[in-house]
Design an enzyme around this catalytic site. Sequence first.
Site, mmCIF file in Angstrom:
data_model
loop_
_atom_site.group_PDB
_atom_site.id
_atom_site.type_symbol
_atom_site.label_atom_id
_atom_site.label_comp_id
_atom_site.label_asym_id
_atom_site.label_seq_id
_atom_site.Cartn_x
_atom_site.Cartn_y
_atom_site.Cartn_z
ATOM 1 N N GLY A 107 0.563 -1.261 -0.178
ATOM 2 C CA GLY A 107 0.604 -0.129 -0.044
ATOM 3 C C GLY A 107 1.215 1.456 -0.036
ATOM 4 O O GLY A 107 0.103 2.332 -0.369
ATOM 5 N N LYS A 124 9.411 2.615 1.064
ATOM 6 C CA LYS A 124 8.739 2.411 1.441
ATOM 7 C C LYS A 124 8.044 3.688 2.616
ATOM 8 O O LYS A 124 8.701 4.677 2.811
ATOM 9 C CB LYS A 124 8.891 1.568 2.873
ATOM 10 C CG LYS A 124 7.673 1.221 4.422
ATOM 11 C CD LYS A 124 8.428 0.861 5.227
ATOM 12 C CE LYS A 124 6.502 0.356 6.365
ATOM 13 N NZ LYS A 124 6.448 -0.173 7.246
ATOM 14 N N GLY A 137 -0.577 5.822 1.212
ATOM 15 C CA GLY A 137 0.814 5.773 0.848
ATOM 16 C C GLY A 137 2.034 6.061 1.312
ATOM 17 O O GLY A 137 3.385 6.166 0.742
ATOM 18 N N ASP A 267 0.899 -10.963 7.088
ATOM 19 C CA ASP A 267 1.434 -10.027 5.833
ATOM 20 C C ASP A 267 2.356 -9.779 6.175
ATOM 21 O O ASP A 267 3.403 -9.088 5.463
ATOM 22 C CB ASP A 267 -0.053 -9.606 5.157
ATOM 23 C CG ASP A 267 -0.143 -8.819 5.744
ATOM 24 O OD1 ASP A 267 -1.080 -9.164 7.008
ATOM 25 O OD2 ASP A 267 0.141 -7.425 6.568
ATOM 26 N N ASN A 268 2.895 -9.881 7.457
ATOM 27 C CA ASN A 268 4.299 -9.349 8.198
ATOM 28 C C ASN A 268 5.145 -10.253 8.327
ATOM 29 O O ASN A 268 6.193 -9.914 8.840
ATOM 30 C CB ASN A 268 3.686 -8.968 9.116
ATOM 31 C CG ASN A 268 3.517 -7.327 9.015
ATOM 32 O OD1 ASN A 268 3.483 -6.718 7.949
ATOM 33 N ND2 ASN A 268 2.810 -6.507 9.730
#
Length: 510
Positions: A107, A124, A137, A267-268
Amino acid sequence: MLQETETTPRPLESPTDGTPGWLKLPGLAQLGPAFFTALRPTPLSQPHWIARNADVARLAGIDPQWLQSEEALVILSGSTVAEGTQPVATVYSGHQFGVWAGQLGDGRAILLGETRGGQEIQLKGSGRTPYSRMGDGRAVLRSSIREYLCSEAMHGLGIPTTRAMALIGSPDAVYREQPETAAVVARVAPSFIRFGHFEHFSARGDEASLRKLADHVIDRFYPECRSGEAFEGNAYAQLLHAVSERTAALLAQWQAVGFCHGVMNTDNMSILGLTIDYGPFQFLDAYVPGHICNHSDNRGRYAFDQQPSVAYWNLLCLAQALLPLIGKEETARAALESYPPAFAREFKLRMAAKMGLPSRAAESEAFVQVLQSLFDLMAQDAVDYTIFWRRLSHAANATGSEAPSAQFAPVRDLFLQRELADSWLDRYRELLAQHADPAACKAMLRVNPRFVLRNHLGEMAIRAASQGDFSLVNTLQDILTTPFDEHPGHDSLADFPPDWASHISISCSS
């Protein structure tokens, strides 16, 4: 690939004449459009350097001098795209706080490509992607400083982790609880593939893409799974087993050093067993087994003492995702069976090393009892975790005419219950004598760090940086790279946390 909308960044054309020698299309993006969206990072205005890491540049096969250039600044801030490259954002899904969250994805992270050193560079905080959902974002300065410093601190401790090559700031406003300034971390890893990538395609019933992803991971990172005979030669079961073993080793290292991740969503979780996604992390100050470092974790799902079991739960989710490829549920379960004993074994070995004992001592009942009684006593008295182990290291290695009680007095002084501390120290010295190993004892000072990135140190660096002073960021980077050294002149950075440190609140908002 997702359908474009008015808010979807405009895709780039795929390169037709190759890419520069130092950067090529990342492996995941070579698997096909189902895995990513091609897009440009959103430029920051007036980007400026905060910190740079020559060691990571060398790891990636990049000349460190390049980090001094204007070209590096504009590329690593996302202000321009290197000629011939194809930045991408990848799609994945996952469980967040134990609940299926559906489609997620990068994202606010964009992969620039893969370097000649076999490392991917990811920005990031580089702007919106089709996977941003309602987010902007961006990443704020405070969280970016914490990630930059902690990834390097973990590397200095010898714990598998993503790395950070650069930290870049901007005066651009980002709105969280209050207006803050933006920043980008250029982070580096062999791959940023997560458990959630597998969950995404499995949940959609897209077995072809799931197999393609698994084959890519095996061929690139786990080639031994192709030739192994375990699980009747099932390469996908062997992959699950290998990931379980790596994850067990990683969690043992986290627990041994007192590291709280804070957001162990599926997801981490890295498929390579790396520490990834530094959000509301914390190194323990006082030893509180149930410590919750994430203000957003209302139920304590990711409390410090819950991390090993949460990792196992996440592996079960990965097993479920891989089941279409593995075939039999009993085979998948068998591939996971090694996690609990592997974690227990690795944890005991690391704790034995922290005590100055040889590995053979880790299996003795006396060691287990001494270790458990220590944890109980430390928890009762809320003893500072890092300082205890460092003082124990110096005491165990002290030489001279002093009586043992005098040598270990600095350790005893950490406890409120002095008589219980004396009793434990007697048992510890007996264990040390029973397994006498001068080399293991001396190694304590290379196992128990003097410096960790405590919350208040990160907060001090953030406060200074918000005023334009990045000196503490760079000082901490240098010290945390070699956390076992004494670093004379920096005693305050290894001292007890100030009273105000207990009021620092870290959440998922960044």
